[in-house]
Design an enzyme around this catalytic site. Sequence first.
Site, PDB file in Angstrom:
ATOM      1  N   HIS A 161     -72.996 -44.815 -40.676  1.00 22.39           N
ATOM      2  CA  HIS A 161     -72.577 -45.640 -39.524  1.00 22.39           C
ATOM      3  C   HIS A 161     -71.627 -44.864 -38.607  1.00 22.39           C
ATOM      4  O   HIS A 161     -70.821 -45.465 -37.900  1.00 22.39           O
ATOM      5  CB  HIS A 161     -71.905 -46.939 -39.974  1.00 22.39           C
ATOM      6  CG  HIS A 161     -72.668 -47.689 -41.017  1.00 22.39           C
ATOM      7  ND1 HIS A 161     -73.540 -48.709 -40.725  1.00 22.39           N
ATOM      8  CD2 HIS A 161     -72.709 -47.535 -42.361  1.00 22.39           C
ATOM      9  CE1 HIS A 161     -74.071 -49.164 -41.860  1.00 22.39           C
ATOM     10  NE2 HIS A 161     -73.597 -48.458 -42.854  1.00 22.39           N
ATOM     11  N   SER A 282     -68.599 -26.651 -15.296  1.00 21.63           N
ATOM     12  CA  SER A 282     -68.725 -27.676 -14.266  1.00 21.63           C
ATOM     13  C   SER A 282     -68.278 -27.080 -12.950  1.00 21.63           C
ATOM     14  O   SER A 282     -67.368 -26.252 -12.910  1.00 21.63           O
ATOM     15  CB  SER A 282     -67.844 -28.871 -14.625  1.00 21.63           C
ATOM     16  OG  SER A 282     -67.532 -29.613 -13.459  1.00 21.63           O
ATOM     17  N   LYS A 288     -64.147 -27.620 -18.103  1.00 20.31           N
ATOM     18  CA  LYS A 288     -65.345 -28.038 -18.832  1.00 20.31           C
ATOM     19  C   LYS A 288     -66.152 -26.878 -19.397  1.00 20.31           C
ATOM     20  O   LYS A 288     -66.344 -25.860 -18.763  1.00 20.31           O
ATOM     21  CB  LYS A 288     -66.271 -28.863 -17.914  1.00 20.31           C
ATOM     22  CG  LYS A 288     -65.762 -30.224 -17.546  1.00 20.31           C
ATOM     23  CD  LYS A 288     -65.533 -31.154 -18.730  1.00 20.31           C
ATOM     24  CE  LYS A 288     -66.834 -31.635 -19.332  1.00 20.31           C
ATOM     25  NZ  LYS A 288     -67.544 -32.534 -18.417  1.00 20.31           N
TER      26      LYS A 288
END
Length: 461
Positions: A161, A282, A288
């Site tokens: 999960h 980016s 990034k």
Amino acid sequence: MTDTQQNQLWGGRFTESTDAFVQAFTASVNFDKRMYAQDIRGSIAHATMLAEAGVLTDAERDAIIEGLNTIKGEIERGEFQWSVALEDVHMNIEARLTDRIGITGKKLHTGRSRNDQVATDIRLWLRDEIDFIDGEMKRLMEGFLGLAEREAATIMPGFTHLQTAQPVTFGHHLLAWFEMIRRDRERLADCRKRVNRMPLGSAALAGTTYPIIRERTRELLGFDEVCFNSLDAVSDRDFAIEFCALAALCMTHLSRMSEELVLWTSAQFQFINLPDRFCTGSSIMPQKKNPDVPELVRGKTGRVNGHLIALLTLMKSQPLAYNKDNQEDKEPLFDAADTLKGCLRAFADMIPAIEPNREIMREAARRGFATATDLADYLVRKGIAFRDAHEIVGKAVAHGVASKKDLADMSLSELQQFSNEIGEDVFDVLTLEGSVSARNHIGGTAPEQVRAAVSRSRQLL
Ligand code: ARG
């Protein structure tokens, strides 16, 4: 192109030439020309067999083969003039052959139809692709094994999960990926068996009146067997559907791995780094570093799933035997193979370059009560029933949540509040190393088992 040239392959029956739009609309040469090598190979085998059957003279056969080899060279040097008016790869090559060698070129199509020709070409083409893909899968599997061996004892949280469940070794996680691709490779090998059967000799649909020797053509082209029914052989594309199905499944596996790689490279997880060469930046956010390769692989899964559905839908309402619908089989099949090849290549290059952050992985496993099951198993070994042990550990975890402490960080007396069966030896099972080493059976996460699985798997490759 004059009208007579335009209709040279079926012109006899026609009184007007094809509408220009219809000609372009029905043509496939722009995409099926990529099967030129298979088309020529099939034609050479066919001509060779026809001469042995006495349908062509040896001189005719030799002229045809020489002409086809010359045309192959022209195509490969970029000198060949592909013509949409000639519809497809088969008629382009045949027309060029007749240009070059004259009337003998027109004899090549004896005892054959484009229907068995195209079905043969696709199978030859797909067989080559399958063999290449097999090599890429193998390369990726070797990459998994190398990394798994190196990281056999590296501890990380195992999830269910996406919640921390139990500690596992990173090597064990990588071997789970290995198993996925191992099954994909088995499916590929199985698909190849049904791809590698020869339609040639089925002619348009019913077979041919010439004394063809199908067994000889089969041998020349390296097919395992000839297709037994001519109607089926020219019409079914189930082998292409099967390939797309295994490609979609393999892409699904790569997509699941991609999802984990994207999560693990995030600032929130930081389990691994991917080298800069597999990432991009980016244009606006200087900080990034994006995991583009796994993201793209995840995204490309959708198009392969789409191709599978396209081919299933293409096939589902076709009466026997060949229908023009089948010309639509190629683009989805080609793109499925190209996409799978590209993604496997990207993964095979990238996996060995993964840099794990072992300390961060270990720390993540330490948080989240990953050894709670180990404590319950410990209590069972002290004579407590599993359900009662589960209850006791649940209370200990609640205490840990409230006091912000992992089980291994509690003192002995703190733990003994929950059960007086707990002794000093409990700390052996609450450590991460103790937890993973205890799962020491085939298929378990213990480092010893990971190493054994790696050597077992190496034998398989
Ligand atoms: N271009 C066709 C295809 O891709 C070749 C077979 C055409 N046969 C025919 N009778 N129209 O399927």
